[in-house]
Scaffold this motif. Sequence first.
Motif, PDB file in Angstrom:
ATOM      1  N   THR A 179       8.694 -33.662 -72.011  1.00 30.75           N
ATOM      2  CA  THR A 179       9.982 -34.363 -71.954  1.00 30.75           C
ATOM      3  C   THR A 179      10.071 -35.214 -70.696  1.00 30.75           C
ATOM      4  O   THR A 179      10.568 -36.349 -70.728  1.00 30.75           O
ATOM      5  CB  THR A 179      11.136 -33.329 -71.975  1.00 30.75           C
ATOM      6  OG1 THR A 179      10.946 -32.486 -73.091  1.00 30.75           O
ATOM      7  CG2 THR A 179      12.488 -33.989 -72.081  1.00 30.75           C
ATOM      8  N   ARG A 180       9.594 -34.678 -69.589  1.00 32.62           N
ATOM      9  CA  ARG A 180       9.646 -35.425 -68.316  1.00 32.62           C
ATOM     10  C   ARG A 180       8.800 -36.696 -68.413  1.00 32.62           C
ATOM     11  O   ARG A 180       9.210 -37.766 -67.978  1.00 32.62           O
ATOM     12  CB  ARG A 180       9.157 -34.544 -67.156  1.00 32.62           C
ATOM     13  CG  ARG A 180      10.094 -33.391 -66.819  1.00 32.62           C
ATOM     14  CD  ARG A 180       9.600 -32.615 -65.603  1.00 32.62           C
ATOM     15  NE  ARG A 180       9.769 -33.381 -64.382  1.00 32.62           N
ATOM     16  CZ  ARG A 180      10.876 -33.405 -63.656  1.00 32.62           C
ATOM     17  NH1 ARG A 180      11.912 -32.665 -64.007  1.00 32.62           N
ATOM     18  NH2 ARG A 180      10.948 -34.138 -62.582  1.00 32.62           N
ATOM     19  N   ASP A 207       8.811 -28.921 -71.225  1.00 33.57           N
ATOM     20  CA  ASP A 207       9.540 -29.641 -70.171  1.00 33.57           C
ATOM     21  C   ASP A 207       8.662 -30.771 -69.614  1.00 33.57           C
ATOM     22  O   ASP A 207       9.152 -31.876 -69.367  1.00 33.57           O
ATOM     23  CB  ASP A 207       9.934 -28.661 -69.059  1.00 33.57           C
ATOM     24  CG  ASP A 207      10.683 -29.369 -67.941  1.00 33.57           C
ATOM     25  OD1 ASP A 207      11.649 -30.080 -68.248  1.00 33.57           O
ATOM     26  OD2 ASP A 207      10.285 -29.230 -66.767  1.00 33.57           O
TER      27      ASP A 207
END
Length: 195
Positions: free
Chosen positions: A164-165, A161
């Motif tokens: 991806t951020r 995550d």
Amino acid sequence: MGGTFDPIHHGHLVAASEVAHRFDLQRVIFTPTGIPWHKTRTTTPGEDRYLMTVIATAADTRFEVSRVDIDRDGPTYTVDTLRDLQSAFAAEHAPDTAEWFFITGADALADIVGWHDPDGIIERAHLVGVTRPGHQLTDPGLPEGVVTMIEIPALAISSSDIRTRVAAGKPIDYLVPEGVSRWIRKHGLYAGDNS
Ligand code: NAP
């Protein structure tokens, strides 16, 4: 504590602290992987992952980071990680009465029967699988008593995550230690990540 740590985040740190408390551990040695033999995506260079792990753990006297997996040629096998750490420890401590635990993600441990020399691993350490809230625990098919599973609420944070951020230009403040966030920005890590 084994992991790719790409990047290390606060969930890993909370998990290490919680397991240290549960088992009254004197030290937690973080071992960022060298070449993860089972990965399909490209992993960030070991030196970046090692240095981010050093930055993240620097303030906690219980935490250390080892280069054993980064410096060993070839794929990273946990049995080698444990053997290298234990021989170095035995060379410095006589008599060596240390009790060893191998901590990692419960997802990763679920596949342990397919790892290189699982019997050698369980002879060397008690296994601790840390998991995210709500995650269905998979029985790794090991003999009774060799593994403990612990749910860690902070593991709602995940490295994928965070990658991806960063790629989407979203903030990662408070998900990773500030020094790690700065390292990621300074070296342009994960900018084009799509995993
Ligand atoms: P992974 O497949 O990248 O991760 C699987 C899951 O476990 C992910 O959800 C990951 O979350 C989580 N995770 C991984 N390490 C964690 C940790 N220390 N604390 C909390 N969650 C963790 O797993 P990996 O990082 O490649 O491998 C984990 C460890 O198992 C490494 O030490 C590796 O060398 C070992 N391993 C050994 C063998 C073998 O001996 N043949 C095979 C596979 C793995 P995050 O992405 O948020 O960390």
